[in-house]
Design a protein around this motif. Sequence first.
Motif, PDB file in Angstrom:
ATOM      1  N   PRO A   7      42.280  42.952  41.141  1.00 52.12           N
ATOM      2  CA  PRO A   7      42.125  43.027  42.604  1.00 52.12           C
ATOM      3  C   PRO A   7      40.829  42.386  43.107  1.00 52.12           C
ATOM      4  O   PRO A   7      40.839  41.699  44.143  1.00 52.12           O
ATOM      5  N   LYS A   8      39.735  42.586  42.395  1.00 53.74           N
ATOM      6  CA  LYS A   8      38.462  42.005  42.836  1.00 53.74           C
ATOM      7  C   LYS A   8      38.506  40.480  42.758  1.00 53.74           C
ATOM      8  O   LYS A   8      38.004  39.791  43.662  1.00 53.74           O
ATOM      9  N   ARG A   9      39.083  39.961  41.700  1.00 55.32           N
ATOM     10  CA  ARG A   9      39.180  38.506  41.561  1.00 55.32           C
ATOM     11  C   ARG A   9      40.136  37.918  42.603  1.00 55.32           C
ATOM     12  O   ARG A   9      39.861  36.864  43.178  1.00 55.32           O
ATOM     13  N   ARG A  10      41.244  38.601  42.842  1.00 53.30           N
ATOM     14  CA  ARG A  10      42.184  38.170  43.889  1.00 53.30           C
ATOM     15  C   ARG A  10      41.488  38.101  45.244  1.00 53.30           C
ATOM     16  O   ARG A  10      41.586  37.098  45.965  1.00 53.30           O
ATOM     17  N   ASP A  11      40.791  39.162  45.604  1.00 49.46           N
ATOM     18  CA  ASP A  11      40.151  39.229  46.924  1.00 49.46           C
ATOM     19  C   ASP A  11      39.003  38.244  47.051  1.00 49.46           C
ATOM     20  O   ASP A  11      38.754  37.708  48.139  1.00 49.46           O
ATOM     21  N   LEU A  12      38.316  37.971  45.943  1.00 55.60           N
ATOM     22  CA  LEU A  12      37.248  36.976  45.975  1.00 55.60           C
ATOM     23  C   LEU A  12      37.833  35.594  46.261  1.00 55.60           C
ATOM     24  O   LEU A  12      37.294  34.836  47.074  1.00 55.60           O
TER      25      LEU A  12
ATOM     26  N   GLN B 165      49.857  38.431  37.823  1.00 55.40           N
ATOM     27  CA  GLN B 165      49.540  38.724  39.212  1.00 55.40           C
ATOM     28  C   GLN B 165      48.288  37.967  39.664  1.00 55.40           C
ATOM     29  O   GLN B 165      47.508  37.467  38.831  1.00 55.40           O
ATOM     30  N   PRO B 166      48.062  37.883  40.979  1.00 58.86           N
ATOM     31  CA  PRO B 166      46.830  37.252  41.485  1.00 58.86           C
ATOM     32  C   PRO B 166      45.583  37.854  40.840  1.00 58.86           C
ATOM     33  O   PRO B 166      45.475  39.070  40.682  1.00 58.86           O
ATOM     34  N   GLY B 167      44.669  36.977  40.473  1.00 59.75           N
ATOM     35  CA  GLY B 167      43.441  37.403  39.820  1.00 59.75           C
ATOM     36  C   GLY B 167      43.476  37.281  38.316  1.00 59.75           C
ATOM     37  O   GLY B 167      42.446  37.416  37.653  1.00 59.75           O
ATOM     38  N   ALA B 168      44.662  37.001  37.747  1.00 61.51           N
ATOM     39  CA  ALA B 168      44.792  36.849  36.302  1.00 61.51           C
ATOM     40  C   ALA B 168      44.528  35.398  35.893  1.00 61.51           C
ATOM     41  O   ALA B 168      44.709  34.475  36.681  1.00 61.51           O
ATOM     42  N   PRO B 169      44.108  35.182  34.632  1.00 68.16           N
ATOM     43  CA  PRO B 169      43.797  33.826  34.183  1.00 68.16           C
ATOM     44  C   PRO B 169      44.961  32.847  34.256  1.00 68.16           C
ATOM     45  O   PRO B 169      44.746  31.633  34.356  1.00 68.16           O
ATOM     46  N   VAL B 170      46.199  33.338  34.221  1.00 67.47           N
ATOM     47  CA  VAL B 170      47.353  32.442  34.267  1.00 67.47           C
ATOM     48  C   VAL B 170      47.764  32.122  35.700  1.00 67.47           C
ATOM     49  O   VAL B 170      48.573  31.229  35.935  1.00 67.47           O
ATOM     50  N   TYR B 171      47.180  32.827  36.675  1.00 68.44           N
ATOM     51  CA  TYR B 171      47.627  32.714  38.062  1.00 68.44           C
ATOM     52  C   TYR B 171      47.065  31.470  38.743  1.00 68.44           C
ATOM     53  O   TYR B 171      45.853  31.348  38.937  1.00 68.44           O
ATOM     54  N   CYS B 172      47.950  30.525  39.060  1.00 72.50           N
ATOM     55  CA  CYS B 172      47.609  29.312  39.822  1.00 72.50           C
ATOM     56  C   CYS B 172      46.531  28.474  39.149  1.00 72.50           C
ATOM     57  O   CYS B 172      45.724  27.825  39.822  1.00 72.50           O
ATOM     58  N   THR B 173      46.531  28.460  37.816  1.00 70.86           N
ATOM     59  CA  THR B 173      45.551  27.656  37.083  1.00 70.86           C
ATOM     60  C   THR B 173      46.181  26.450  36.399  1.00 70.86           C
ATOM     61  O   THR B 173      45.497  25.718  35.674  1.00 70.86           O
ATOM     62  N   ASP B 174      47.468  26.230  36.609  1.00 73.06           N
ATOM     63  CA  ASP B 174      48.160  25.012  36.151  1.00 73.06           C
ATOM     64  C   ASP B 174      47.969  24.752  34.662  1.00 73.06           C
ATOM     65  O   ASP B 174      47.550  23.664  34.240  1.00 73.06           O
ATOM     66  N   LEU B 175      48.315  25.733  33.848  1.00 73.02           N
ATOM     67  CA  LEU B 175      48.164  25.618  32.400  1.00 73.02           C
ATOM     68  C   LEU B 175      49.403  24.986  31.773  1.00 73.02           C
ATOM     69  O   LEU B 175      50.499  25.012  32.346  1.00 73.02           O
ATOM     70  N   THR B 176      49.240  24.436  30.590  1.00 72.96           N
ATOM     71  CA  THR B 176      50.375  23.928  29.831  1.00 72.96           C
ATOM     72  C   THR B 176      50.971  25.065  28.998  1.00 72.96           C
ATOM     73  O   THR B 176      50.386  26.149  28.873  1.00 72.96           O
ATOM     74  N   TYR B 177      52.124  24.799  28.406  1.00 76.33           N
ATOM     75  CA  TYR B 177      52.794  25.819  27.596  1.00 76.33           C
ATOM     76  C   TYR B 177      51.887  26.322  26.472  1.00 76.33           C
ATOM     77  O   TYR B 177      51.840  27.523  26.193  1.00 76.33           O
TER      78      TYR B 177
END
Length: 248
Positions: free
Chosen positions: A213-218, A185-197
């Motif tokens: 939630p705090k990271r998402r809103d930030l 979900q938004p705010g997680a380390p895997v979210y929109c960070t373009d990681l490789t497998y």
Amino acid sequence: MKIGILGTGHIGKTLVMRLSAAGHEVKVANSRGPDTIEAELLSTGARAVTTEVALTDVEAVILSIPLNRIRDIAPLIAALSEDVTVIDTSNYYPFRDDKIEPIESGQVESLWVAEQLGRPIAKAWNAIGSASLASKYKPAGAPDRIAIPVAADREQDRRVVMTLVNDTGLDAFDAGSLANSWRQQPGAPVYCTDLTYAEIASALEAAERDRLPKRRDLGVAVMQERLGDGTTNPDEDWGVRLVRAINM
């Protein structure tokens, strides 16, 4: 594969073009009607249809609509055969979706969607930015190919989605059950960070549920300040740098 896609926003548009270019039989619908769908979107073979037609005689359905519209299409989804794989690409953003109290209280977004639809779903393409999805696809085997998490409870859904993710130029990472999909979900380390497998497993493990939630809103606040509104999407480089700084 016969695929119906609902939604022609940033993510839906790219999925339509990429999956039809890969040889799938794609039908696409939006809330405004087939006459409003751009010709460019159909250039790789997709057909513009009504929502009802998009959900007829298909093997998979991709929902690329805001979370607050899930309830609107629930009656139509309920009519689908259980054999159809339903894939949700949405994310919860309170400023856009209005507050959804069960999610605010901690319910996993994917489980809320499955509850509204009354059927099993899979979760995919929610953890990549639209600009990256549109421009950073690579052939299978490329060493720097972006990977995205796929969550599902049914093995048949998992197989279908992982194949389709590969067909959109990304590696599919099996992220387990819907109950664990809060890790994408938004705010997680895997979210929109373009990681490789190779990088995804540790990013999923590092997710801290209470902090999402705090990271998402930030991230939203910084984008709104930089871009001037809540609807313009950042480019693939600036956006990735921002969310990596916040979430990793």
